[in-house]
Design a protein around this motif. Structure first.
Motif, mmCIF file in Angstrom:
data_model
loop_
_atom_site.group_PDB
_atom_site.id
_atom_site.type_symbol
_atom_site.label_atom_id
_atom_site.label_comp_id
_atom_site.label_asym_id
_atom_site.label_seq_id
_atom_site.Cartn_x
_atom_site.Cartn_y
_atom_site.Cartn_z
ATOM 1 N N LYS A 9 46.697 37.209 -79.022
ATOM 2 C CA LYS A 9 46.461 38.647 -79.068
ATOM 3 C C LYS A 9 46.805 39.261 -77.709
ATOM 4 C CE LYS A 9 43.011 42.111 -79.994
ATOM 5 N NZ LYS A 9 41.670 42.417 -80.454
ATOM 6 N N GLY A 10 47.525 40.374 -77.750
ATOM 7 C CA GLY A 10 47.869 41.081 -76.528
ATOM 8 C C GLY A 10 49.234 40.740 -75.949
ATOM 9 N N MET A 11 49.896 39.683 -76.459
ATOM 10 C CA MET A 11 51.247 39.373 -75.970
ATOM 11 C C MET A 11 52.140 40.575 -76.250
ATOM 12 S SD MET A 11 51.931 35.474 -77.211
ATOM 13 C CE MET A 11 53.188 34.932 -76.087
ATOM 14 N N ALA A 12 52.935 40.992 -75.251
ATOM 15 C CA ALA A 12 53.777 42.177 -75.395
ATOM 16 C C ALA A 12 55.256 41.797 -75.298
ATOM 17 C CB ALA A 12 53.423 43.199 -74.326
ATOM 18 N N PHE A 13 56.074 42.523 -76.051
ATOM 19 C CA PHE A 13 57.512 42.291 -76.114
ATOM 20 C C PHE A 13 58.218 43.645 -76.064
ATOM 21 C CE2 PHE A 13 55.315 38.958 -78.363
ATOM 22 C CZ PHE A 13 55.924 37.792 -77.940
ATOM 23 N N PRO A 14 59.471 43.687 -75.592
ATOM 24 C CA PRO A 14 60.172 44.975 -75.479
ATOM 25 C C PRO A 14 60.665 45.558 -76.805
ATOM 26 C CG PRO A 14 61.540 43.199 -74.610
ATOM 27 C CD PRO A 14 60.206 42.605 -74.951
ATOM 28 N N TYR A 77 48.174 35.406 -90.311
ATOM 29 C CA TYR A 77 49.117 36.503 -90.119
ATOM 30 C C TYR A 77 49.032 37.022 -88.687
ATOM 31 C CZ TYR A 77 45.603 40.242 -90.055
ATOM 32 O OH TYR A 77 44.568 41.074 -89.714
ATOM 33 N N VAL A 78 50.016 37.819 -88.319
ATOM 34 C CA VAL A 78 49.968 38.561 -87.057
ATOM 35 C C VAL A 78 50.235 40.028 -87.377
ATOM 36 C CG1 VAL A 78 50.630 36.675 -85.526
ATOM 37 C CG2 VAL A 78 52.396 38.092 -86.519
ATOM 38 N N LYS A 79 49.546 40.895 -86.642
ATOM 39 C CA LYS A 79 49.760 42.328 -86.780
ATOM 40 C C LYS A 79 50.432 42.812 -85.501
ATOM 41 C CE LYS A 79 46.633 44.995 -88.650
ATOM 42 N NZ LYS A 79 45.401 45.799 -88.843
ATOM 43 N N LEU A 80 51.573 43.479 -85.659
ATOM 44 C CA LEU A 80 52.340 43.986 -84.528
ATOM 45 C C LEU A 80 52.095 45.483 -84.386
ATOM 46 C CD1 LEU A 80 55.738 42.290 -85.449
ATOM 47 C CD2 LEU A 80 53.935 41.383 -84.002
ATOM 48 N N ARG A 81 51.698 45.897 -83.186
ATOM 49 C CA ARG A 81 51.474 47.313 -82.918
ATOM 50 C C ARG A 81 52.564 47.829 -81.985
ATOM 51 N NH1 ARG A 81 47.605 50.653 -83.798
ATOM 52 N NH2 ARG A 81 46.061 49.073 -84.282
ATOM 53 N N HIS A 82 53.168 48.940 -82.372
ATOM 54 C CA HIS A 82 54.219 49.569 -81.569
ATOM 55 C C HIS A 82 53.555 50.538 -80.601
ATOM 56 C CE1 HIS A 82 57.592 48.705 -84.605
ATOM 57 N NE2 HIS A 82 56.527 48.020 -84.959
ATOM 58 N N ASN A 83 53.844 50.380 -79.314
ATOM 59 C CA ASN A 83 53.333 51.295 -78.293
ATOM 60 C C ASN A 83 54.466 52.224 -77.874
ATOM 61 O OD1 ASN A 83 50.841 49.944 -78.293
ATOM 62 N ND2 ASN A 83 51.666 48.394 -76.932
ATOM 63 N N HIS A 84 54.209 53.526 -77.905
ATOM 64 C CA HIS A 84 55.239 54.512 -77.594
ATOM 65 C C HIS A 84 54.860 55.305 -76.351
ATOM 66 C CE1 HIS A 84 57.404 53.998 -81.407
ATOM 67 N NE2 HIS A 84 56.205 53.866 -81.964
ATOM 68 N N ASP A 85 55.857 55.606 -75.528
ATOM 69 C CA ASP A 85 55.727 56.569 -74.436
ATOM 70 C C ASP A 85 56.394 57.841 -74.924
ATOM 71 O OD1 ASP A 85 54.353 55.122 -72.577
ATOM 72 O OD2 ASP A 85 56.138 54.374 -71.541
ATOM 73 N N GLY A 86 55.627 58.681 -75.556
ATOM 74 C CA GLY A 86 56.211 59.871 -76.171
ATOM 75 C C GLY A 86 56.990 59.478 -77.405
ATOM 76 N N VAL A 87 58.298 59.606 -77.345
ATOM 77 C CA VAL A 87 59.158 59.281 -78.482
ATOM 78 C C VAL A 87 59.749 57.877 -78.337
ATOM 79 C CG1 VAL A 87 61.211 60.019 -79.747
ATOM 80 C CG2 VAL A 87 59.719 61.727 -78.717
ATOM 81 N N VAL A 88 59.843 57.374 -77.114
ATOM 82 C CA VAL A 88 60.517 56.110 -76.828
ATOM 83 C C VAL A 88 59.564 54.921 -77.018
ATOM 84 C CG1 VAL A 88 61.750 54.806 -75.052
ATOM 85 C CG2 VAL A 88 61.993 57.289 -75.167
ATOM 86 N N LEU A 89 60.056 53.861 -77.672
ATOM 87 C CA LEU A 89 59.280 52.631 -77.848
ATOM 88 C C LEU A 89 59.150 51.932 -76.504
ATOM 89 C CD1 LEU A 89 58.006 50.506 -79.813
ATOM 90 C CD2 LEU A 89 60.256 49.449 -79.884
ATOM 91 N N SER A 90 57.910 51.729 -76.033
ATOM 92 C CA SER A 90 57.720 51.073 -74.740
ATOM 93 C C SER A 90 57.498 49.580 -74.899
ATOM 94 C CB SER A 90 56.547 51.700 -73.981
ATOM 95 O OG SER A 90 55.348 51.532 -74.716
ATOM 96 N N SER A 91 56.763 49.176 -75.942
ATOM 97 C CA SER A 91 56.545 47.747 -76.172
ATOM 98 C C SER A 91 55.992 47.527 -77.568
ATOM 99 C CB SER A 91 55.585 47.164 -75.130
ATOM 100 O OG SER A 91 54.280 47.676 -75.326
ATOM 101 N N VAL A 92 56.028 46.269 -77.974
ATOM 102 C CA VAL A 92 55.423 45.845 -79.233
ATOM 103 C C VAL A 92 54.514 44.684 -78.881
ATOM 104 C CG1 VAL A 92 55.842 44.943 -81.544
ATOM 105 C CG2 VAL A 92 57.493 46.484 -80.506
ATOM 106 N N GLN A 93 53.267 44.729 -79.331
ATOM 107 C CA GLN A 93 52.345 43.651 -78.984
ATOM 108 C C GLN A 93 51.604 43.143 -80.207
ATOM 109 O OE1 GLN A 93 49.750 45.471 -76.092
ATOM 110 N NE2 GLN A 93 48.148 45.773 -77.599
ATOM 111 N N TYR A 94 51.113 41.902 -80.069
ATOM 112 C CA TYR A 94 50.289 41.318 -81.125
ATOM 113 C C TYR A 94 48.916 41.960 -81.042
ATOM 114 C CZ TYR A 94 53.732 37.575 -81.769
ATOM 115 O OH TYR A 94 54.870 36.861 -82.030
ATOM 116 N N ASP A 95 48.539 42.678 -82.090
ATOM 117 C CA ASP A 95 47.242 43.339 -82.131
ATOM 118 C C ASP A 95 46.187 42.417 -82.741
ATOM 119 O OD1 ASP A 95 45.606 45.555 -81.674
ATOM 120 O OD2 ASP A 95 45.854 46.276 -83.732
ATOM 121 N N VAL A 96 46.559 41.690 -83.795
ATOM 122 C CA VAL A 96 45.685 40.718 -84.445
ATOM 123 C C VAL A 96 46.488 39.443 -84.640
ATOM 124 C CG1 VAL A 96 44.352 40.173 -86.522
ATOM 125 C CG2 VAL A 96 44.431 42.526 -85.689
ATOM 126 N N VAL A 97 45.886 38.304 -84.300
ATOM 127 C CA VAL A 97 46.542 37.010 -84.501
ATOM 128 C C VAL A 97 45.557 36.097 -85.207
ATOM 129 C CG1 VAL A 97 47.590 35.006 -83.397
ATOM 130 C CG2 VAL A 97 47.957 37.272 -82.425
#
Length: 166
Positions: A9-14, A77-97
């Protein structure tokens, strides 16, 4: 399995593809198949293919095929959460693992290569297959060439049936 290969949980990817491919690699080494499951605006779920329960549409006595469903209610399962800085995708991280399965895993590479998510169709090899099929080369000869190219039957990333269905 080494700890750096296990999703946490919390691992982040671009990008979205990076956490999916990371989980796919983990699933390959652990010995289970995955699928993309639920999708919302900023959340994606990737789960074991044995997730859910099969609901039969016909009575057991009317069933024409005897093959049972693979679904077993697996909760991995894993749940991926998309983090946005306004309109631009800043990162994708594992929210639930959730890594616990309720079925045996098959870590054998010869068995895992038959799973849908882990079939790798090498574009170069498939172009060679297409050319040989257009030239009416027998299937056994095509598999012989692939055997030589990959260094053994167990190292060919697809099956004879995949080549036949091409």
């Amino acid at each position: 399995m080494p700890p750096h290969m296990v999703p946490t949980k919390g691992m982040a990817f671009p990008t979205y593809d990076d956490p999916y491919n990371f989980y796919k690699t983990y699933a390959y080494h652990a010995g289970f198949d995955i699928k993309k499951s639920r999708t919302h605006k900023s959340i994606h779920e990737v789960c074991c293919t044995r997730e859910g329960k099969h609901v039969s549409k016909v009575a057991d006595c009317d069933r024409q095929r005897r093959r049972p469903s693979k679904k077993m209610g697996c909760k991995a399962y894993v749940k991926l959460r998309h983090n946005h800085d306004g309109v631009v995708l800043s990162s994708v991280q594992y929210d639930v693992v959730e890594l616990q399965h309720n079925h045996p895993l098959t870590p054998s590479p010869s068995a895992v290569k038959h799973m849908r998510a882990h079939k790798n169709h090498d574009d170069t090899a498939m172009k060679i297959v297409d050319t040989m099929q257009e030239s009416h080369v027998p299937q056994s000869c095509i598999m012989g060439v692939l055997y030589d190219l990959h260094g053994g039957l167990d190292k060919i990333p697809f099956t004879t049936r995949d080549v036949e269905n091409r």
